[in-house]
Each structure stands twice: as C-alpha cells, then as structure tokens.
Write a protein that holds these residues in place. Structure first.
Motif, mmCIF file in Angstrom:
data_model
loop_
_atom_site.group_PDB
_atom_site.id
_atom_site.type_symbol
_atom_site.label_atom_id
_atom_site.label_comp_id
_atom_site.label_asym_id
_atom_site.label_seq_id
_atom_site.Cartn_x
_atom_site.Cartn_y
_atom_site.Cartn_z
ATOM 1 N N ASN A 1 -2.730 4.404 4.680
ATOM 2 C CA ASN A 1 -2.087 3.795 3.511
ATOM 3 C C ASN A 1 -1.370 4.839 2.657
ATOM 4 O O ASN A 1 -0.292 4.572 2.110
ATOM 5 N N GLU A 2 -1.941 6.040 2.535
ATOM 6 C CA GLU A 2 -1.266 7.110 1.798
ATOM 7 C C GLU A 2 0.035 7.503 2.495
ATOM 8 O O GLU A 2 1.047 7.744 1.832
ATOM 9 N N ALA A 3 0.004 7.575 3.817
ATOM 10 C CA ALA A 3 1.215 7.923 4.573
ATOM 11 C C ALA A 3 2.285 6.852 4.397
ATOM 12 O O ALA A 3 3.479 7.167 4.336
ATOM 13 N N LEU A 4 1.873 5.588 4.302
ATOM 14 C CA LEU A 4 2.838 4.508 4.099
ATOM 15 C C LEU A 4 3.501 4.579 2.729
ATOM 16 O O LEU A 4 4.631 4.119 2.559
ATOM 17 N N GLU A 5 2.804 5.129 1.751
ATOM 18 C CA GLU A 5 3.329 5.184 0.384
ATOM 19 C C GLU A 5 4.171 6.430 0.115
ATOM 20 O O GLU A 5 4.934 6.459 -0.848
ATOM 21 N N MET A 6 4.034 7.458 0.940
ATOM 22 C CA MET A 6 4.769 8.707 0.711
ATOM 23 C C MET A 6 6.260 8.493 0.897
ATOM 24 O O MET A 6 6.691 7.802 1.801
ATOM 25 N N LEU B 1 10.901 4.460 5.963
ATOM 26 C CA LEU B 1 10.775 4.234 7.406
ATOM 27 C C LEU B 1 9.710 3.174 7.695
ATOM 28 O O LEU B 1 9.903 2.301 8.548
ATOM 29 N N ALA B 2 8.582 3.222 6.986
ATOM 30 C CA ALA B 2 7.505 2.248 7.200
ATOM 31 C C ALA B 2 7.979 0.831 6.911
ATOM 32 O O ALA B 2 7.629 -0.106 7.634
ATOM 33 N N ARG B 3 8.782 0.670 5.866
ATOM 34 C CA ARG B 3 9.329 -0.659 5.562
ATOM 35 C C ARG B 3 10.249 -1.128 6.677
ATOM 36 O O ARG B 3 10.224 -2.294 7.066
ATOM 37 N N ARG B 4 11.057 -0.228 7.200
ATOM 38 C CA ARG B 4 11.973 -0.592 8.296
ATOM 39 C C ARG B 4 11.214 -0.974 9.560
ATOM 40 O O ARG B 4 11.645 -1.837 10.309
ATOM 41 N N LEU B 5 10.072 -0.318 9.780
ATOM 42 C CA LEU B 5 9.261 -0.600 10.967
ATOM 43 C C LEU B 5 8.284 -1.758 10.736
ATOM 44 O O LEU B 5 7.533 -2.129 11.624
ATOM 45 N N PHE C 1 5.573 -1.761 8.959
ATOM 46 C CA PHE C 1 4.185 -1.334 8.933
ATOM 47 C C PHE C 1 3.606 -1.751 7.591
ATOM 48 O O PHE C 1 4.154 -1.426 6.546
ATOM 49 N N LYS C 2 2.504 -2.465 7.644
ATOM 50 C CA LYS C 2 1.865 -2.934 6.421
ATOM 51 C C LYS C 2 0.573 -2.161 6.203
ATOM 52 O O LYS C 2 -0.059 -1.708 7.157
ATOM 53 N N PRO C 3 0.154 -2.034 4.961
ATOM 54 C CA PRO C 3 -1.096 -1.309 4.687
ATOM 55 C C PRO C 3 -2.298 -2.014 5.313
ATOM 56 O O PRO C 3 -2.314 -3.231 5.462
ATOM 57 N N ALA C 4 -3.271 -1.221 5.688
ATOM 58 C CA ALA C 4 -4.526 -1.763 6.204
ATOM 59 C C ALA C 4 -5.446 -2.069 5.032
ATOM 60 O O ALA C 4 -5.346 -1.450 3.972
ATOM 61 N N LEU C 5 -6.316 -3.033 5.234
ATOM 62 C CA LEU C 5 -7.251 -3.411 4.175
ATOM 63 C C LEU C 5 -8.539 -2.623 4.295
ATOM 64 O O LEU C 5 -9.061 -2.412 5.386
ATOM 65 N N ARG C 6 -9.042 -2.244 3.161
ATOM 66 C CA ARG C 6 -10.380 -1.652 3.093
ATOM 67 C C ARG C 6 -11.336 -2.846 3.088
ATOM 68 O O ARG C 6 -11.167 -3.765 2.306
#
Length: 180
Positions: A150-155, A161-165, A167-172
């Motif tokens: 999730n930190e990598a997705l927010e950087m 790039l994550a939005r284009r791919l 990729f959604k955050p995982a849930l705790r």
C-alpha cells in the motif's frame, strides 16, 4: 545532440516504468503469498473445528444438534469466503466477506458454548483457543506485506503507474479473536 538527450530521457523513463512495475508486481505477489499462509492456517483450524463438531454430534443431546448444525453452516460459509479470496486475491469485497464470516464464526462459537451440554464444550473451547493463539500470529506477515504494498501504491510517481495498471490497495484484515 538533441536527439541523443531526448533518447536518453525516453530510455530513463522507460527503465523507471519497468522498474516501478516490477516492484509493484513483486509487492503484490508477496501480499498474495502471505495471504496463502493465513489461508492455510484458517483451513487447518476449520478442519479441526469441523472434525470436533462431527465427533461431538454423537455425544450431543437433541437440544445441541441444531446449534452444532448452525455452527457447521457458519464454518461452510467461511470456507466459501476463503475460496472466493483464493479466486480473486486482493479483491476488497471478498476480503471484507472473509472478515465478516470470521466474526460470525467467532460469535457463533461463543453463542453455542453458552447453550450446549458439557460433553460438547471441550472441543469448542479448544477451537476458540486455537483461533485466539494462531490467527493473530499468522496475520502479522500478511499485514507487513500489505503495508509495504500500500505504501508503494501511494508513492509518487509510482502512484500514477499503479492507477494506470488498476492496482488497488490491499485490505488489512482484523482476524483477531478477542477474549471474552
């Protein structure tokens, strides 16, 4: 000279995109791998619980049987939810369903413990105790992997790039079993 500088910038951007993509995919795979460990623990606990229910049905009174059958149904529902997460890893709705079914199972075990005969209680107590001891420890590596992903997705600029791919955050997932 301008073409060379432009080519170097394009190559630099391309290398960054490939590197960021590989990092996101690696972190996503780690979350899925860590979830499979949690899933294995859950399956082992559910098999033991279901075995205990089946073994105690012969000792149960007529009044205990509906409660044990209801508990078996809740176990089956959790197994179905775990299967859905295996089929759709990191899908938020399926992950929420696992947490919901987990909470229902814990509540049902506690409810059944209050109303069943003494012959049936030991296996249910043991099952609840195993959940209390095993699940929180099993979820720790999963939560570490989720936090890194999730930190990598927010950087920035990897978030772009994550939005284009998509990729959604995982849930705790809170799979703890609090004491009474």
């Amino acid at each position: 000279m301008v073409a060379l500088i432009f080519g170097l910038l394009v190559a630099l951007v391309l290398f960054w995109v490939v590197g960021a993509h590989n990092r996101l995919v690696r972190l996503r795979s780690e979350v899925i791998r860590q979830w499979s460990s949690v899933d294995a623990v859950w399956l082992r606990l559910l098999v033991r619980l279901q075995g205990g229910i089946a073994a105690r049905q012969s000792l149960a009174t007529e009044e205990d049987l509906p409660s044990l059958q209801g508990l078996q149904t809740v176990c089956d529902d959790l197994l179905d939810a775990l299967t859905q997460v295996r089929l759709q890893p990191l899908e938020g709705e399926t992950q929420k369903l696992v947490v919901q079914q987990h909470q229902l199972l814990v509540a049902e075990v506690r409810r059944v413990l209050l109303i069943v005969s003494e012959a049936v209680k030991p296996d249910l107590d043991i099952a609840l105790s195993r959940m209390r001891q095993t699940l929180p420890a099993a979820v720790i590596p999963y939560h570490v992997a989720v936090a890194a992903y999730n930190e990598a997705l927010e950087m920035r600029p990897a978030a772009w790039l994550a939005r284009r791919l998509k990729f959604k955050p995982a849930l705790r997932m809170d799979l703890s079993v609090a004491s009474n």
